[in-house]
Design a protein around this motif. Structure first.
Motif, short mmCIF file in Angstrom:
data_model
loop_
_atom_site.label_atom_id
_atom_site.label_comp_id
_atom_site.label_asym_id
_atom_site.label_seq_id
_atom_site.Cartn_x
_atom_site.Cartn_y
_atom_site.Cartn_z
N GLU A 1 41.26 51.35 34.10
CA GLU A 1 40.36 51.91 35.10
C GLU A 1 39.33 50.87 35.52
OE1 GLU A 1 38.63 55.58 33.69
OE2 GLU A 1 40.51 56.20 32.76
N VAL A 2 38.55 51.18 36.57
CA VAL A 2 37.48 50.29 37.02
C VAL A 2 36.52 50.05 35.86
CG1 VAL A 2 35.50 50.08 38.59
CG2 VAL A 2 37.67 50.96 39.44
N ASP A 3 36.07 48.83 35.71
CA ASP A 3 35.17 48.35 34.66
C ASP A 3 35.86 48.12 33.32
OD1 ASP A 3 32.98 48.23 36.39
OD2 ASP A 3 32.36 50.28 35.92
N ASP A 4 37.15 48.42 33.22
CA ASP A 4 37.89 48.09 32.00
C ASP A 4 38.14 46.59 31.95
OD1 ASP A 4 38.02 50.70 31.19
OD2 ASP A 4 40.18 50.96 31.57
N VAL A 5 38.34 46.08 30.75
CA VAL A 5 38.70 44.68 30.56
C VAL A 5 40.17 44.65 30.18
CG1 VAL A 5 38.32 42.61 29.16
CG2 VAL A 5 36.40 44.09 29.73
N TYR B 1 38.13 41.58 34.38
CA TYR B 1 37.44 42.85 34.56
C TYR B 1 37.93 43.48 35.86
CZ TYR B 1 34.52 40.56 31.13
OH TYR B 1 34.10 39.90 30.01
N ILE B 2 38.18 44.74 35.82
CA ILE B 2 38.68 45.43 37.02
C ILE B 2 37.50 45.90 37.85
CG2 ILE B 2 40.07 47.36 37.88
CD1 ILE B 2 41.62 47.22 35.21
N ASN B 3 37.41 45.38 39.10
CA ASN B 3 36.32 45.74 40.01
C ASN B 3 36.67 46.93 40.88
OD1 ASN B 3 34.74 43.63 39.11
ND2 ASN B 3 35.35 42.24 40.76
N LYS B 4 37.91 46.94 41.42
CA LYS B 4 38.30 47.99 42.37
C LYS B 4 39.77 48.34 42.18
CE LYS B 4 35.33 46.24 46.06
NZ LYS B 4 35.34 45.54 47.33
N ILE B 5 40.08 49.60 42.46
CA ILE B 5 41.47 50.08 42.48
C ILE B 5 41.57 50.98 43.70
CG2 ILE B 5 43.25 51.42 41.30
CD1 ILE B 5 41.59 50.94 38.68
#
Length: 171
Positions: free
Chosen positions: A133-137, A150-154
């Motif tokens: 998910e967003v904010d996951d590493v 780091y995930i910023n957007k999906i």
């Protein structure tokens, strides 16, 4: 082994390529080969040799596409995907150095050609991102070691999914 998944856009592109090669390009090249063959000595006829080779390339690609298309599973957008990374997602990631990359996760047959900003579902990066998910590493193992992203957007292309469903009802 390659995953046999494809986005609706990817399937349409492959089907359009097949139709163009079979119904437009092949008949055009066949006419040229027939004309060049009628000129006589084929061994020194550049038009004949070149176009005969091109015809073989077209036939090879058409055979490949005819075998591939029925084996593919088209994955349509589903609202349950929202908020997590799955097949077909556009993802923006960032590392601790501030480098940002954005791409779409697609099938292995969709990463070739002029399409930019796509990665295969079979790639280590895509595999590491799945279900995040967003904010996951996510940690990806690369030849130079492990790297954290780091995930910023999906996001998903819902408009296309709705349009495709509308087109299917009309058919």
């Amino acid at each position: 082994m390659k995953t046999k998944l494809v986005t609706p856009e990817g399937y349409k592109k492959l089907k359009d390529e097949h139709d163009h090669l079979w119904f437009e390009k092949r008949p055009e090249i066949t006419k040229i080969v027939t004309w060049a063959a009628s000129l006589g000595d084929r061994s020194e006829n550049a038009d004949y040799t070149y176009n005969k080779r091109l015809l073989r390339q077209i036939d090879r690609r058409v055979r490949f596409l005819r075998k591939l298309l029925p084996e593919l599973t088209v994955v349509h957008y589903s609202p349950q995907q929202e908020g997590k990374v799955f097949f077909g997602a556009w993802v923006e990631i960032e590392n601790e150095l501030g480098e940002i990359h954005a791409f779409r996760i697609v099938g292995p047959e969709e990463i070739y050609g002029e399409e930019k900003g796509v990665i295969s579902i079979d790639s280590p990066m895509a595999r590491a991102l799945l279900k995040k998910e967003v904010d996951d590493v996510c940690t990806v193992t690369t030849p130079s070691g492990k790297k954290d992203w780091y995930i910023n957007k999906i996001k998903y292309q819902q408009a296309f999914a709705k349009m495709s469903a509308g087109e299917q009802r009309k058919s």
